[in-house]
Scaffold this motif. Sequence first.
Motif, PDB file in Angstrom:
ATOM      1  N   LYS A   6       0.279  -5.470   7.019  1.00 22.11           N
ATOM      2  CA  LYS A   6      -0.748  -6.167   6.233  1.00 22.11           C
ATOM      3  C   LYS A   6      -0.280  -7.577   5.872  1.00 22.11           C
ATOM      4  CE  LYS A   6      -3.632  -5.255   2.133  1.00 22.11           C
ATOM      5  NZ  LYS A   6      -3.035  -5.826   0.923  1.00 22.11           N
ATOM      6  N   ARG A   7       0.995  -7.719   5.587  1.00 22.39           N
ATOM      7  CA  ARG A   7       1.544  -9.025   5.196  1.00 22.39           C
ATOM      8  C   ARG A   7       1.438 -10.045   6.320  1.00 22.39           C
ATOM      9  NH1 ARG A   7       5.999 -11.755   6.259  1.00 22.39           N
ATOM     10  NH2 ARG A   7       7.010 -10.034   7.378  1.00 22.39           N
ATOM     11  N   VAL A   8       1.722  -9.633   7.545  1.00 19.73           N
ATOM     12  CA  VAL A   8       1.778 -10.602   8.647  1.00 19.73           C
ATOM     13  C   VAL A   8       0.411 -10.912   9.235  1.00 19.73           C
ATOM     14  CG1 VAL A   8       4.137  -9.875   9.208  1.00 19.73           C
ATOM     15  CG2 VAL A   8       2.212  -8.913  10.506  1.00 19.73           C
ATOM     16  N   ARG A  55      -3.280   1.597   0.898  1.00 20.84           N
ATOM     17  CA  ARG A  55      -2.423   0.427   1.088  1.00 20.84           C
ATOM     18  C   ARG A  55      -3.219  -0.872   1.044  1.00 20.84           C
ATOM     19  NH1 ARG A  55       1.908   1.845  -0.715  1.00 20.84           N
ATOM     20  NH2 ARG A  55       2.811  -0.096   0.095  1.00 20.84           N
ATOM     21  N   GLY A  56      -4.511  -0.800   0.765  1.00 23.39           N
ATOM     22  CA  GLY A  56      -5.302  -2.012   0.555  1.00 23.39           C
ATOM     23  C   GLY A  56      -6.129  -2.471   1.734  1.00 23.39           C
ATOM     24  N   THR A  61      -9.078  -3.585   8.006  1.00 22.99           N
ATOM     25  CA  THR A  61      -9.156  -5.031   7.801  1.00 22.99           C
ATOM     26  C   THR A  61      -8.336  -5.455   6.596  1.00 22.99           C
ATOM     27  OG1 THR A  61     -11.367  -5.081   8.767  1.00 22.99           O
ATOM     28  CG2 THR A  61     -10.755  -6.950   7.382  1.00 22.99           C
ATOM     29  N   VAL A  62      -7.669  -6.591   6.711  1.00 23.79           N
ATOM     30  CA  VAL A  62      -6.948  -7.182   5.572  1.00 23.79           C
ATOM     31  C   VAL A  62      -7.967  -7.972   4.744  1.00 23.79           C
ATOM     32  CG1 VAL A  62      -5.155  -8.817   4.884  1.00 23.79           C
ATOM     33  CG2 VAL A  62      -4.784  -7.315   6.848  1.00 23.79           C
ATOM     34  N   ARG A  86      -7.006  -7.826  11.279  1.00 21.83           N
ATOM     35  CA  ARG A  86      -7.068  -6.361  11.323  1.00 21.83           C
ATOM     36  C   ARG A  86      -5.776  -5.752  11.861  1.00 21.83           C
ATOM     37  NH1 ARG A  86     -11.557  -3.963  14.666  1.00 21.83           N
ATOM     38  NH2 ARG A  86     -10.839  -5.450  16.223  1.00 21.83           N
ATOM     39  N   ILE A  87      -5.632  -4.466  11.630  1.00 19.15           N
ATOM     40  CA  ILE A  87      -4.661  -3.660  12.360  1.00 19.15           C
ATOM     41  C   ILE A  87      -5.430  -2.655  13.210  1.00 19.15           C
ATOM     42  CG2 ILE A  87      -2.877  -3.918  10.603  1.00 19.15           C
ATOM     43  CD1 ILE A  87      -3.346  -0.960   9.873  1.00 19.15           C
TER      44      ILE A  87
END
Length: 230
Positions: free
Chosen positions: A143-145, A193-194, A223-224, A151-152
């Motif tokens: 999530k940080r990067v 985890r947000g 999605t972040v 998205r992941i």
Amino acid sequence: MTHHTRDGDQAKDLVQQHWNGRASMFDSESQHGIHSEEQHDRWLTVLRESVGTDPCQVLDVGCGTGVVSLLLGELGHDVVGVDFAPAMLDRARTKAHRGDHSIGFHRGDAETLAVPDDAVELVTARHLIWTLPNPHDALHEWKRVVEPGGRILLIEGYWDHSEPWDEYEEVHDDLPMYDGRPPAELAEVLRQRGFTDVTHESLVDATLWGREPRHDYYLMTGTVPRDGTH
């Protein structure tokens, strides 16, 4: 978290040993490598539908021999792959060179990435989270990067093997998500985890795996948030 540090390091060493040992034969297994044009095209379709057609910056975490990295590169994305097992990376680099793909493959730890904040638009990982001593830390890193709004994309499964094998006999108790998780359970972890807009779809098409799947495979995205909080 402190009490996991030594066990986590030992677990990572054994996990690395396991995948180094499997690197030379990894792609020969039907569910791991690409063995036909039909299988290749089906994976391209899955990734194209999930990632889109606009080129984006992708970090493929736990890239192994580069199967997903190379497919995403073929779709026109700017891809970097990281993995903890040097022998896997050697195979990935050989395949990229043979296919004339300009993909960088680097040794890295999925739980502590040497990547700046908001550096990529997409993080991908295939069959990785079950191998990690600290999967929640890894999700925080991914999530940080990823930039806000990025998205992941996780290609995951629930294996539920009767017994651990090889080096995993020693370390499976130190891996909180060993054997994977059902999709609804992992989706809830991502939300905790947000990540937002968490969705998943089944990947049980036999063409993808070169045989009838014996386990519950699925693709999950999250999605972040655009508020930029990590």
